[in-house]
Design a protein around this motif. Structure first.
Motif, PDB file in Angstrom:
ATOM      1  N   ARG A  39       0.815  -1.206   0.000  1.00 55.83           N
ATOM      2  CA  ARG A  39       0.000   0.000   0.000  1.00 55.83           C
ATOM      3  C   ARG A  39       0.853   1.263   0.000  1.00 55.83           C
ATOM      4  NH1 ARG A  39      -2.699   3.912   2.717  1.00 55.83           N
ATOM      5  NH2 ARG A  39      -4.972   3.879   2.695  1.00 55.83           N
ATOM      6  N   ALA A  42       1.293   2.575  -3.429  1.00 56.40           N
ATOM      7  CA  ALA A  42       0.138   2.611  -4.335  1.00 56.40           C
ATOM      8  C   ALA A  42      -0.218   4.018  -4.794  1.00 56.40           C
ATOM      9  CB  ALA A  42      -1.063   1.933  -3.679  1.00 56.40           C
ATOM     10  N   LEU A  43      -0.079   5.009  -3.915  1.00 55.30           N
ATOM     11  CA  LEU A  43      -0.405   6.372  -4.347  1.00 55.30           C
ATOM     12  C   LEU A  43       0.545   6.820  -5.451  1.00 55.30           C
ATOM     13  CD1 LEU A  43      -1.834   9.063  -4.272  1.00 55.30           C
ATOM     14  CD2 LEU A  43      -0.424   9.710  -2.312  1.00 55.30           C
ATOM     15  N   PHE A  46      -0.467   5.148  -8.688  1.00 58.62           N
ATOM     16  CA  PHE A  46      -1.617   5.785  -9.351  1.00 58.62           C
ATOM     17  C   PHE A  46      -1.173   7.069 -10.067  1.00 58.62           C
ATOM     18  CE2 PHE A  46      -5.058   3.542  -6.845  1.00 58.62           C
ATOM     19  CZ  PHE A  46      -5.861   3.236  -7.924  1.00 58.62           C
ATOM     20  N   ILE A  58      -4.843   1.163 -16.183  1.00 59.40           N
ATOM     21  CA  ILE A  58      -5.379   0.400 -15.041  1.00 59.40           C
ATOM     22  C   ILE A  58      -6.811  -0.046 -15.316  1.00 59.40           C
ATOM     23  CG2 ILE A  58      -6.019   0.532 -12.602  1.00 59.40           C
ATOM     24  CD1 ILE A  58      -3.744   2.512 -12.195  1.00 59.40           C
ATOM     25  N   LEU A  59      -7.060  -1.342 -15.154  1.00 60.61           N
ATOM     26  CA  LEU A  59      -8.407  -1.892 -15.334  1.00 60.61           C
ATOM     27  C   LEU A  59      -9.119  -2.122 -14.006  1.00 60.61           C
ATOM     28  CD1 LEU A  59      -7.800  -4.614 -18.081  1.00 60.61           C
ATOM     29  CD2 LEU A  59      -8.518  -2.236 -18.384  1.00 60.61           C
ATOM     30  N   GLU A  60      -8.362  -2.497 -12.974  1.00 61.77           N
ATOM     31  CA  GLU A  60      -8.977  -2.772 -11.666  1.00 61.77           C
ATOM     32  C   GLU A  60      -7.885  -2.739 -10.605  1.00 61.77           C
ATOM     33  OE1 GLU A  60     -11.443  -6.299 -11.424  1.00 61.77           O
ATOM     34  OE2 GLU A  60     -11.751  -6.063  -9.269  1.00 61.77           O
ATOM     35  N   VAL A  61      -8.270  -2.332  -9.392  1.00 59.40           N
ATOM     36  CA  VAL A  61      -7.335  -2.297  -8.265  1.00 59.40           C
ATOM     37  C   VAL A  61      -8.045  -2.872  -7.051  1.00 59.40           C
ATOM     38  CG1 VAL A  61      -5.806  -0.864  -6.862  1.00 59.40           C
ATOM     39  CG2 VAL A  61      -6.353  -0.161  -9.207  1.00 59.40           C
ATOM     40  N   THR A  62      -7.385  -3.749  -6.330  1.00 55.19           N
ATOM     41  CA  THR A  62      -8.007  -4.343  -5.142  1.00 55.19           C
ATOM     42  C   THR A  62      -7.730  -3.498  -3.906  1.00 55.19           C
ATOM     43  OG1 THR A  62      -6.063  -5.695  -4.662  1.00 55.19           O
ATOM     44  CG2 THR A  62      -7.764  -6.681  -6.055  1.00 55.19           C
ATOM     45  N   ASP A  63      -8.592  -3.639  -2.913  1.00 50.95           N
ATOM     46  CA  ASP A  63      -8.337  -3.002  -1.616  1.00 50.95           C
ATOM     47  C   ASP A  63      -7.151  -3.691  -0.940  1.00 50.95           C
ATOM     48  OD1 ASP A  63     -10.402  -1.086  -1.616  1.00 50.95           O
ATOM     49  OD2 ASP A  63     -11.873  -2.605  -1.071  1.00 50.95           O
ATOM     50  N   HIS A  70     -13.226  -8.165  -8.591  1.00 48.29           N
ATOM     51  CA  HIS A  70     -14.679  -7.997  -8.629  1.00 48.29           C
ATOM     52  C   HIS A  70     -15.184  -7.522  -9.986  1.00 48.29           C
ATOM     53  CE1 HIS A  70     -14.845  -8.557  -4.286  1.00 48.29           C
ATOM     54  NE2 HIS A  70     -13.798  -7.753  -4.209  1.00 48.29           N
ATOM     55  N   THR A  71     -14.292  -7.106 -10.878  1.00 45.52           N
ATOM     56  CA  THR A  71     -14.741  -6.454 -12.115  1.00 45.52           C
ATOM     57  C   THR A  71     -14.308  -7.209 -13.378  1.00 45.52           C
ATOM     58  OG1 THR A  71     -14.600  -4.324 -10.986  1.00 45.52           O
ATOM     59  CG2 THR A  71     -14.767  -4.276 -13.372  1.00 45.52           C
ATOM     60  N   MET A 109      -1.644  -4.694  -2.453  1.00 46.43           N
ATOM     61  CA  MET A 109      -2.716  -4.314  -3.380  1.00 46.43           C
ATOM     62  C   MET A 109      -2.364  -4.842  -4.770  1.00 46.43           C
ATOM     63  SD  MET A 109      -3.288  -0.358  -2.126  1.00 46.43           S
ATOM     64  CE  MET A 109      -4.720  -0.040  -3.178  1.00 46.43           C
TER      65      MET A 109
END
Lengths: 259, 259
Positions: A39, A42-43, A46, A58-63, A70-71, A109
């Protein structure tokens, strides 16, 4: 195997650990790149993606701590459902496993990124010849093009290459530009030396490529770019898919085309 | 004034503090939304944007502490170059200044988001009537649609509304869908009650709107959505542009159209 969940289930059972670079052309489904990082990075990642959308779509990022998608492929466990991974500790490759459960932590993540192999579907439909892996599909090169830095992330652009018959170069540029989520338009067309590539037969990753007479090399930004930037940040743990061993998603390639 | 830097310079000198909602149609330049927040919120905000691309189309993000833009309007100081701001402390509006230099801190990051007013240019060119602000352009509403949460960010979708002659609704849907960086396609067409809007004449922000006979309301996601989510997170400091007092960028509206 024809359905994405079949590949993912076979990976999870430990029964499939081969490249998936040819899956889009064979099935019509999109494949995707993986970068897992703490984490704390991660900022910056992004920001890096926002400033370098071609190599980092980016297509999806997990918590943090959640390994489930989920997508793009709901229910996928990113720790087991890809065929092969690379584990880097403080910038050094330490393992190339088929399962990363033992490395998983609460602060990790997963970033899922679009992959240019997905566009093979649309190109093949339009009569563009696509190399098989044995013929050089999946060859990746470091260029001399610098990405825009963000926080700890910086470094040179990594590209994939398509050998394209000269008369189809405009077509390939047009079709790929419609897939910004899969690296979009070419970043370079023609002379490899102009972007710092000495020899197409000696890629930095993947199989060697030989141009045939009348073919022009067409270069696209590659998701290995941000993987390398993450690894070179020297953070204690980064995990990627092994080159050409991408996630098989539930999205049709055309779902990633802009209208 | 015709050039973007003229608006920004006038704002910086304290000589312009009016809405900019009509600037795109008058000049062809894109306007953009602003949300400033502490670095501690920024990762969650990026996740929220990734999961809600229609209300949160990020155009540029500054490094922590850096108030200067480099891409959409190079040289812009986000602390002075917009006409008016709103300052929120722990969720409460405390000031509506024309300059936020006294609030600036080393941990603040500025997020610049696309704005649907930008698409007025393309719509007007195609013969779609655009309301003036006096006639309701800029009316914004909270809906009953929930956004996908991410970290501390969650909340309901805020929308702008266009009153469109019935025979032009398909045209408006088609044109706006080509501007994903300006909130893209409509999120709803027709009955306001279906998305929880009781009365178009009583917007949550902006001027009241009255439909004319034969007009259909067409709703687009609005950048006030993530502003509200940031404010409602209760963080100690969030600064936004005042509704309809957007940044005038150096980008032509058509630069934000996908090909």
């Amino acid at each position: 195997m024809q359905m994405p969940f079949e590949w993912r289930a076979a990976c999870r059972r430990g029964e499939y650990s081969q490249p998936t670079v040819e899956v889009p052309r064979a099935t019509g489904y999109a494949v995707a790149n993986l970068v897992v990082m703490p984490r704390e990075l991660a900022l910056d990642f992004f920001l890096y993606a926002q400033r370098n959308p071609q190599p980092v779509p980016i297509l999806e990022v997990t918590d943090p701590g959640d390994p489930i998608l989920h997508t793009v492929a709901p229910g996928t466990d990113v720790r087991t459902d890809l065929p092969r991974y690379r584990v880097y500790r403080r910038g050094a490759l330490v393992e190339e496993p088929t399962d990363i459960r033992r490395w998983w932590r609460d602060d990790l993540m997963a970033f899922i990124l679009g992959c240019s192999c997905t566009v093979d579907v649309a190109l093949a439909q339009r009569g563009v010849p696509i190399r098989s892996e044995d013929e050089g599909r999946g060859a990746l090169f470091k260029t001399n093009i610098h990405t825009r830095p963000a926080g700890v992330f910086h470094g040179r652009l990594v590209v994939s290459v398509r050998p394209v018959p000269a008369e189809q170069v405009d077509l390939v540029a047009d079709v790929t530009s419609r897939y910004p989520a899969c690296h979009g338009a070419p970043v370079h067309i023609g002379d490899p030396g102009a972007i710092g590539i000495a020899d197409l037969g000696r890629p930095d990753w993947g199989p060697p490529l030989r141009l045939q007479p009348g073919e022009v090399p067409v270069f696209h930004a590659c998701g290995v770019t941000p993987q390398m930037a993450a690894i070179e940040s020297g953070v204690d743990l980064v995990i990627t898919h092994a080159p050409n061993h991408m996630l098989v998603t539930d999205m049709q390639a055309e779902d990633l085309m802009r209208l």
